[in-house]
Design an enzyme around this catalytic site. Structure first.
Site, short mmCIF file in Angstrom:
data_model
loop_
_atom_site.label_atom_id
_atom_site.label_comp_id
_atom_site.label_asym_id
_atom_site.label_seq_id
_atom_site.Cartn_x
_atom_site.Cartn_y
_atom_site.Cartn_z
N HIS A 98 -2.14 2.46 -0.33
CA HIS A 98 -2.43 3.17 0.92
C HIS A 98 -2.63 4.68 0.74
O HIS A 98 -3.54 5.26 1.32
CB HIS A 98 -1.29 2.92 1.92
CG HIS A 98 -1.06 1.48 2.23
ND1 HIS A 98 -1.92 0.73 2.98
CD2 HIS A 98 -0.06 0.64 1.86
CE1 HIS A 98 -1.47 -0.51 3.08
NE2 HIS A 98 -0.34 -0.59 2.41
N GLU B 23 3.07 1.90 -2.44
CA GLU B 23 2.50 2.56 -1.26
C GLU B 23 1.46 3.61 -1.64
O GLU B 23 0.46 3.77 -0.94
CB GLU B 23 3.62 3.19 -0.42
CG GLU B 23 4.49 2.16 0.27
CD GLU B 23 3.70 1.25 1.19
OE1 GLU B 23 2.97 1.76 2.06
OE2 GLU B 23 3.80 0.02 1.03
N HIS C 68 8.56 1.81 5.43
CA HIS C 68 7.78 0.91 4.58
C HIS C 68 6.52 1.62 4.13
O HIS C 68 6.19 1.62 2.95
CB HIS C 68 7.45 -0.37 5.35
CG HIS C 68 6.74 -1.39 4.53
ND1 HIS C 68 6.51 -2.67 4.97
CD2 HIS C 68 6.18 -1.34 3.29
CE1 HIS C 68 5.87 -3.35 4.05
NE2 HIS C 68 5.64 -2.57 3.02
#
Length: 215
Positions: free
Chosen positions: A113, A109, A67
């Protein structure tokens, strides 16, 4: 009137200056974090809720999938969508397609992040791949067609036994209702197992949980 003005003035003088205007919140800065949270998602539960995601939930039979690799602060919380001069290039996307189960997840992502990692997209996706490949999954969590019943404690124990350097304080098991959704493992900046920081904890009900098989 004069007496009232004097009372108001006294109250204002008694209030510390810092209370009059809250300080601006410190912005999230790329590379300014303490450790990573490696999130591994149990794909069958995700796909039950997102059947439209054909890249992840089509003909491929995934069990645990990557993930994300999320920068975290030791005292809780995490940086988010940091300013960076690095951009998501096609070369980086091409590599990320070998790491993540869907194109949509790649972009998300990186933006949320990866931009806070202090790395380029290529470096970040390589780190995420290295982190995932360093974790051994017990045989009972390989993709299969049979739904299992277990507990969050037993999931944690099985993963720690397969990865002896991960301690009980170094991972968290997360559920979606009564079903296993994610395992989150805490890693240092050089991707070694470490105790988790504030706010990272199990999020499953007590007792039995379900681990749906791959359909």
């Amino acid at each position: 009137m004069k007496k009232i003005l004097m009372v108001v003035l006294a109250v204002l003088l008694a209030v510390p200056a810092g209370w009059a205007k809250p300080r601006a919140q410190r912005p999230d800065v790329a590379g300014d974090f303490d450790y990573y949270l490696l999130s591994l998602s149990w794909s069958p539960v995700y796909c039950d809720k997102h059947p439209e995601d054909r890249q992840q939930c089509g003909s491929k039979r995934y069990g645990f999938v990557l993930h994300g690799l999320w920068p975290q602060h030791s005292n809780g919380g995490h940086p988010d969508s940091c300013a960076t001069a690095s951009h998501l290039t096609e070369d980086a996307r091409a590599f990320a397609r070998t790491v993540f189960p869907s194109e949509k997840l790649i972009a998300h992502e990186w933006q949320k992040h990866g931009t806070c990692s202090g790395m380029t997209p290529q470096q970040y996706f390589k780190a995420a791949d290295d982190a995932r490949n360093a974790i051994r999954m017990p045989p009972q969590f390989e993709p299969g067609s049979r739904t299992q019943e277990t507990t969050a404690r037993d999931v944690s124990k099985a993963i720690r036994e397969a990865n002896p350097r991960i301690t009980n304080s170094g991972l968290a098991v997360v559920c979606s209702g009564p079903e296993l959704a994610e395992v989150r493992i805490c890693l240092s900046k050089d991707l070694q197992p470490v105790p988790c920081g504030g706010g990272v904890r199990d999020a499953c009900r007590r007792g039995t949980i379900r681990v749906p098989g791959v359909r």
